[in-house]
Scaffold this motif. Structure first.
Motif, short mmCIF file in Angstrom:
data_model
loop_
_atom_site.label_atom_id
_atom_site.label_comp_id
_atom_site.label_asym_id
_atom_site.label_seq_id
_atom_site.Cartn_x
_atom_site.Cartn_y
_atom_site.Cartn_z
N TRP A 19 -0.76 4.27 -1.67
CA TRP A 19 -1.83 4.83 -0.85
C TRP A 19 -1.26 5.63 0.32
O TRP A 19 -1.81 6.67 0.70
CB TRP A 19 -2.75 3.72 -0.34
CG TRP A 19 -3.63 3.15 -1.41
CD1 TRP A 19 -3.54 3.36 -2.76
CD2 TRP A 19 -4.75 2.27 -1.23
NE1 TRP A 19 -4.51 2.67 -3.43
CE2 TRP A 19 -5.27 1.99 -2.53
CE3 TRP A 19 -5.35 1.67 -0.13
CZ2 TRP A 19 -6.38 1.17 -2.72
CZ3 TRP A 19 -6.45 0.84 -0.31
CH2 TRP A 19 -6.96 0.60 -1.59
N ILE A 21 -9.19 6.30 -2.68
CA ILE A 21 -8.59 5.52 -1.60
C ILE A 21 -9.56 5.46 -0.42
O ILE A 21 -10.01 6.52 0.05
CB ILE A 21 -7.25 6.15 -1.16
CG1 ILE A 21 -6.26 6.10 -2.32
CG2 ILE A 21 -6.69 5.42 0.05
CD1 ILE A 21 -4.98 6.84 -2.06
N ARG A 65 0.82 -1.22 0.00
CA ARG A 65 0.00 0.00 0.00
C ARG A 65 0.85 1.27 0.00
O ARG A 65 0.40 2.32 0.44
CB ARG A 65 -0.92 0.02 1.23
CG ARG A 65 -1.97 -1.09 1.23
CD ARG A 65 -2.85 -1.02 0.01
NE ARG A 65 -3.96 -1.96 0.04
CZ ARG A 65 -4.72 -2.26 -1.00
NH1 ARG A 65 -4.45 -1.71 -2.19
NH2 ARG A 65 -5.72 -3.10 -0.88
#
Length: 336
Positions: free
Chosen positions: A218, A234, A215
């Motif tokens: 993100w 997101i 991730r």
């Protein structure tokens, strides 16, 4: 090879050298040739054929050195994750009750129950304590129907104080003869490093590093704020919960075998950002390397400063961390 690659290679070389030094030096220094011979033999010889030197190197010092490297790397990665998800430069495992929950579980075993499950009793109790603390934090935040960073921090602080109070009560009400063990464990130490519990530590490190790298884009988006990250598609609230839970699992695994080691998760992310920048793909790897070097060096110092007596490694990391915070604030003030 770019500057970051050269820095990473240098850090890896320093880490390997420190691991060797950590295996050589202890109460009695062991020649390098004997250390390398014992490591190369590994478990390829039977229990009865093991020499005392082989036992010291392979069963005591080598696992301890590897524990220091893996736990330091894991705490560095946890610090990066928590500071990014809360947008708070002071965030670390202590701030969210993760370490205090694990400490309460371990102190319960030391002062009340005893080793009812053998060598696994203390790690399992600390691991469960850390998970309970993280569950309470998430339940508090969920009841507020928000994942705002400031609410997460407030919930973590309240849980941290609660479990600290429980720990102090157990110390006061428990067996006074166990007080020394409790204090040493609460200040952090790697004396419990054994091959049997190494998979637990390795799993904690692998979990938090793998998920954070997965991730990483993100996490980069979270640096711009919740609103901007949401517009990029997101799921900010769910991501924050999952990252916090992964950090809780990893921290519980580390604390369950090494006790409460302070300041590593706080200062390593700042050092790593100065080397790799704010983007997480490089930052996470750099933080793991810096954390491994820092804790391995701290463990060496903890054994040498008062040799043959051993200092809790948390005293060394706290001393280094305090100096780091002082320099960081001084430089920030000068820039301001």
């Amino acid at each position: 090879m770019g500057p970051l690659g050269r820095t990473t290679l240098l850090g890896a070389t320093v880490l390997v050298a420190l691991l060797l030094v950590s295996t050589i030096y202890g109460t009695t220094p062991i020649p390098v040739a004997d250390v390398l011979t014992a490591i190369s033999l590994g478990t390829g010889i039977s229990e009865g054929d093991m020499s005392p030197l082989h036992r010291i190197v392979f069963d005591l010092r080598l696992p301890r050195a590897l524990f220091a490297a893996v736990i330091g790397a894991g705490l560095g990665v946890v610090g990066v994750v928590l500071q990014t998800t809360t947008r708070n430069d002071l965030a670390d495992p202590f701030l969210f009750g993760l370490s205090s929950g694990a400490a309460a579980g371990a102190v319960l075993v030391i002062t009340v129950t005893g080793d009812v499950l053998g060598i696994w009793t203390l790690p399992l109790a600390a691991f469960c304590g850390g998970l309970i603390a993280s569950g309470v934090v998430l339940a508090l935040v969920q009841s507020l129907r928000t994942s705002a960073p400031e609410k997460l921090i407030l919930a973590g602080l309240s849980v941290s104080f609660l479990f600290s109070a429980i720990t102090n009560y157990l110390i006061f009400a428990g067996d006074n003869r166990a007080a020394h063990s409790v204090i040493f464990w609460m200040l952090g130490g790697l004396g419990l490093a054994r091959w049997e519990t190494f998979p637990l530590v390795l799993a904690g490190f692998g979990l938090i590093l793998a998920y954070a790298l997965y991730r990483s884009r993100w996490l980069d988006a979270l640096l711009t704020g919740d609103f901007t990250a949401s517009t990029l598609g997101i799921p900010v609230k769910g991501l924050r919960y999952r990252l916090f839970f992964a950090a809780a699992l990893a921290t519980a695994a580390f604390v369950s075998v090494a006790g409460v080691i302070g300041f590593v998760g706080l200062m390593v992310p700042h050092i790593a950002r100065g080397i790799a920048g704010p983007l997480h793909k490089n930052l996470l790897i750099t933080a793991a390397l810096v954390g491994a070097v820092l804790l391995t060096l701290s463990d060496i110092l903890s054994r040498l400063l008062l040799a043959p007596q051993e200092l809790p490694v948390g005293i060394v990391t706290t001393s280094i961390g305090s100096l780091f915070v002082f320099i960081y604030l001084f430089r920030s003030g000068r820039r301001g």
